[in-house]
Design an enzyme around this catalytic site. Structure first.
Site, PDB file in Angstrom:
ATOM      1  N   GLU A 113      -1.479 -13.342   0.936  1.00 54.28           N
ATOM      2  CA  GLU A 113      -2.217 -12.463   0.166  1.00 54.28           C
ATOM      3  C   GLU A 113      -2.372 -13.317  -1.225  1.00 54.28           C
ATOM      4  O   GLU A 113      -3.225 -12.857  -2.084  1.00 54.28           O
ATOM      5  CB  GLU A 113      -1.531 -11.223   0.033  1.00 54.28           C
ATOM      6  CG  GLU A 113      -2.391 -10.046  -0.785  1.00 54.28           C
ATOM      7  CD  GLU A 113      -1.437  -8.843  -1.168  1.00 54.28           C
ATOM      8  OE1 GLU A 113      -1.004  -8.431  -0.267  1.00 54.28           O
ATOM      9  OE2 GLU A 113      -1.436  -8.328  -2.034  1.00 54.28           O
TER      10      GLU A 113
ATOM     11  N   SER B  48       4.056  -8.893  -2.246  1.00 51.49           N
ATOM     12  CA  SER B  48       3.565  -9.081  -0.758  1.00 51.49           C
ATOM     13  C   SER B  48       3.010 -10.594  -0.563  1.00 51.49           C
ATOM     14  O   SER B  48       2.037 -10.765  -1.321  1.00 51.49           O
ATOM     15  CB  SER B  48       2.786  -8.326  -0.096  1.00 51.49           C
ATOM     16  OG  SER B  48       3.370  -7.089  -0.117  1.00 51.49           O
TER      17      SER B  48
ATOM     18  N   ARG C 118      -7.365  -5.154   1.029  1.00 51.83           N
ATOM     19  CA  ARG C 118      -7.047  -6.339  -0.063  1.00 51.83           C
ATOM     20  C   ARG C 118      -8.285  -7.315  -0.031  1.00 51.83           C
ATOM     21  O   ARG C 118      -8.136  -8.623  -0.269  1.00 51.83           O
ATOM     22  CB  ARG C 118      -6.065  -7.022   0.344  1.00 51.83           C
ATOM     23  CG  ARG C 118      -4.575  -6.246   0.412  1.00 51.83           C
ATOM     24  CD  ARG C 118      -4.061  -6.048  -0.877  1.00 51.83           C
ATOM     25  NE  ARG C 118      -2.830  -5.525  -0.825  1.00 51.83           N
ATOM     26  CZ  ARG C 118      -2.228  -4.119  -0.440  1.00 51.83           C
ATOM     27  NH1 ARG C 118      -3.420  -3.235  -0.131  1.00 51.83           N
ATOM     28  NH2 ARG C 118      -1.251  -3.916  -0.440  1.00 51.83           N
TER      29      ARG C 118
HETATM   30  N1  EPU Z   1      10.395  -4.174   7.336  1.00 50.57           N
HETATM   31  C1  EPU Z   1      11.072  -4.733   8.024  1.00 50.57           C
HETATM   32  N2  EPU Z   1      11.835  -5.924   7.279  1.00 50.57           N
HETATM   33  C2  EPU Z   1      11.551  -5.725   5.788  1.00 50.57           C
HETATM   34  C3  EPU Z   1      10.550  -5.062   5.041  1.00 50.57           C
HETATM   35  C4  EPU Z   1      10.109  -4.196   5.892  1.00 50.57           C
HETATM   36  O1  EPU Z   1      11.164  -4.732   9.056  1.00 50.57           O
HETATM   37  O2  EPU Z   1      12.300  -6.871   5.036  1.00 50.57           O
HETATM   38  C5  EPU Z   1       9.273  -2.971   8.217  1.00 50.57           C
HETATM   39  C6  EPU Z   1       9.705  -1.765   7.698  1.00 50.57           C
HETATM   40  O3  EPU Z   1      10.882  -1.250   8.409  1.00 50.57           O
HETATM   41  C7  EPU Z   1       8.361  -0.901   7.976  1.00 50.57           C
HETATM   42  C8  EPU Z   1       7.374  -2.108   7.829  1.00 50.57           C
HETATM   43  O4  EPU Z   1       8.201  -3.505   7.822  1.00 50.57           O
HETATM   44  O5  EPU Z   1       8.311  -0.350   9.061  1.00 50.57           O
HETATM   45  C9  EPU Z   1       6.324  -1.991   6.757  1.00 50.57           C
HETATM   46  O6  EPU Z   1       7.376  -2.202   5.559  1.00 50.57           O
HETATM   47  P1  EPU Z   1       6.768  -1.384   4.067  1.00 50.57           P
HETATM   48  O7  EPU Z   1       6.700  -0.134   4.120  1.00 50.57           O
HETATM   49  O8  EPU Z   1       7.922  -1.982   3.085  1.00 50.57           O
HETATM   50  O9  EPU Z   1       5.331  -2.055   3.731  1.00 50.57           O
HETATM   51  P2  EPU Z   1       4.694  -3.500   3.902  1.00 50.57           P
HETATM   52  O10 EPU Z   1       3.687  -3.429   4.952  1.00 50.57           O
HETATM   53  O11 EPU Z   1       5.670  -4.354   3.836  1.00 50.57           O
HETATM   54  C10 EPU Z   1       2.648  -2.725   2.339  1.00 50.57           C
HETATM   55  C11 EPU Z   1       1.889  -3.376   1.185  1.00 50.57           C
HETATM   56  C12 EPU Z   1       2.797  -3.257   0.019  1.00 50.57           C
HETATM   57  C13 EPU Z   1       2.757  -1.822  -0.435  1.00 50.57           C
HETATM   58  C14 EPU Z   1       3.430  -1.229   0.972  1.00 50.57           C
HETATM   59  C15 EPU Z   1       3.686   0.510   0.679  1.00 50.57           C
HETATM   60  C16 EPU Z   1       0.671  -5.596   2.170  1.00 50.57           C
HETATM   61  C17 EPU Z   1       0.588  -6.732   2.631  1.00 50.57           C
HETATM   62  N3  EPU Z   1       1.679  -4.914   1.538  1.00 50.57           N
HETATM   63  O12 EPU Z   1       3.865  -3.572   2.476  1.00 50.57           O
HETATM   64  O13 EPU Z   1       1.767  -3.932  -1.141  1.00 50.57           O
HETATM   65  O14 EPU Z   1       3.564  -1.689  -1.549  1.00 50.57           O
HETATM   66  O15 EPU Z   1       2.949  -1.491   1.950  1.00 50.57           O
HETATM   67  O16 EPU Z   1       2.068   0.846   0.820  1.00 50.57           O
HETATM   68  O17 EPU Z   1      -0.284  -4.637   2.674  1.00 50.57           O
HETATM   69  C18 EPU Z   1       1.421  -5.980  -2.397  1.00 50.57           C
HETATM   70  O18 EPU Z   1       0.312  -6.082  -1.894  1.00 50.57           O
HETATM   71  O19 EPU Z   1       1.939  -6.998  -3.078  1.00 50.57           O
HETATM   72  C19 EPU Z   1       2.558  -5.014  -2.100  1.00 50.57           C
HETATM   73  C20 EPU Z   1       3.742  -4.813  -2.393  1.00 50.57           C
END
Ligand code: EPU
Length: 337
Positions: free
Chosen positions: A332, A236, A164
């Protein structure tokens, strides 16, 4: 050049914050932008360039000129048996571009389906999801320097891409405006399926191909990310923090199920969503701002929220994550005031 005074920004930010700009100016070519940058109205005011406003939070009315690209073209500039090279205008909607590539059978951006925003912002932000970042397919970024109105082309390496991150968010912040981006797409796509349980999810929809990958990503995103047309949000809200390995090992002793991603021999990335969820924030509302009930990393406008209300909630979250885990969360989303 189209100048609108005292313009509402409500439809130009996905958080749905009701603020105004002194002037809103749109251009439809790099030449038009060069003329605008040399005009009196731009020379004598503060400027802010926006895409579709899917990654910013207005804290107040914007005192100055808001610039917006209306460069909509997609041009095929080169092609060989393996690849196709497209020059895409900065205001093309990101997901329309992904749909266009998938329909033509060109691979590289399908994992980035349904990410909100426009091409120019995608190249500034280095958008990423499901194991792919836009830097993987960017060859060149074409831009105009704000101060001199001169055109400059940046190779992908010159953009200094990171998670990012890009030069346009750091050393060259507010110095250049992107007018188009050149992408290299694969005619013989290599699918990227190793994110969590992604491959299983695609197989449930049928064969592993571009269309099914896009369909699966759209289903996953729609199941946990709110539609900004219904519930204002900017995806995010925080970046996933990168912490020293030792700090991570200490946390792992206390929380054996802590999710994590390898970054390097010395650092580990921890999902901000998990940290926020563990602090009990999911679904919590303060004033008109809330933490989304299906994804703790997304803050939402429950209706009529001000930028200050969203920031207040964000600060409470940052405080509790810092207290519980000793980790600083960084937004972000860009705060604009
Ligand atoms: N999780 C929780 N609680 C929640 C949501 C998620 O415990 O409410 C845990 C999930 O179980 C998982 C981990 O957190 O183990 C990661 O969650 P997720 O796969 O949904 O991805 P993220 O890290 O929350 C990132 C990006 C997203 C992108 C997804 C998929 C960032 C800041 N965010 O989200 O990007 O779509 O991975 O690759 O890097 C964005 O930048 O706007 C965005 C949506």
């Amino acid at each position: 050049m189209n100048i609108i005074p005292n313009a509402s920004l409500l439809s130009f930010n996905t958080f749905g914050i009701d603020v105004k700009a002194d002037y809103f100016v749109e251009y439809d070519s790099a030449t038009d932008l060069q003329a605008i940058l040399q005009s009196e109205i731009v020379k004598s005011n503060r400027i802010l360039h926006i895409g579709s406003g899917s990654n910013l939070l207005f804290l107040d009315d914007f005192k100055g000129v808001v610039l917006h690209s209306a460069i909509h073209s997609i041009k095929k500039i080169d092609e060989n048996s393996d690849s196709v090279y497209l020059e895409v205008g900065s205001s093309v909607n990101w997901d329309d571009f992904v749909a266009y590539c998938v329909e033509n059978g060109w691979g590289g951006v399908e994992n980035l389906s349904l990410i909100p925003g426009e091409i120019g912002a995608a190249a500034v932000q280095n958008i990423g999801a499901y194991g792919v970042e836009v830097q993987d397919v960017i060859i060149e970024v074409n831009a105009v320097e704000i101060e001199t109105a001169k055109i400059r082309n940046f190779s992908s390496i010159e953009c200094h891409y990171g998670y990012r991150e890009s030069i346009f968010k750091n050393q060259l912040k507010n110095k250049f405006i992107i007018t188009s981006v050149v992408f290299k797409l694969d005619k013989k796509p290599v699918f990227k399926l190793n994110y969590q349980h992604f491959e299983e999810a695609v197989l449930k929809n049928g064969a592993i191909d571009l269309k099914n990958i896009r369909k699966t990503i759209i289903e996953i995103r729609e199941s946990k990310l709110p539609d900004p047309k219904i519930l204002g949000n900017a995806g995010s809200f925080f970046m996933n923090p990168v912490i020293p390995k030792q700090h991570f090992f200490d946390l792992q002793v206390k929380y054996p199920h802590i999710p994590h991603y390898f970054v390097s021999e010395t650092e580990e990335k921890v999902p901000a969503a998990w940290l926020i969820d563990q602090c009990g924030w999911k679904g919590i509302q303060i004033g008109n701002a809330a933490v989304h009930d299906k994804q703790a990393l997304v803050l939402v406008n429950k209706g009529g929220a001000t930028g200050a209300e969203i920031v207040f909630l964000a600060e409470q979250i940052q405080k509790s994550v810092k207290e519980k885990f000793g980790i600083e969360l960084h937004p972000e989303v860009n705060y604009i005031n």
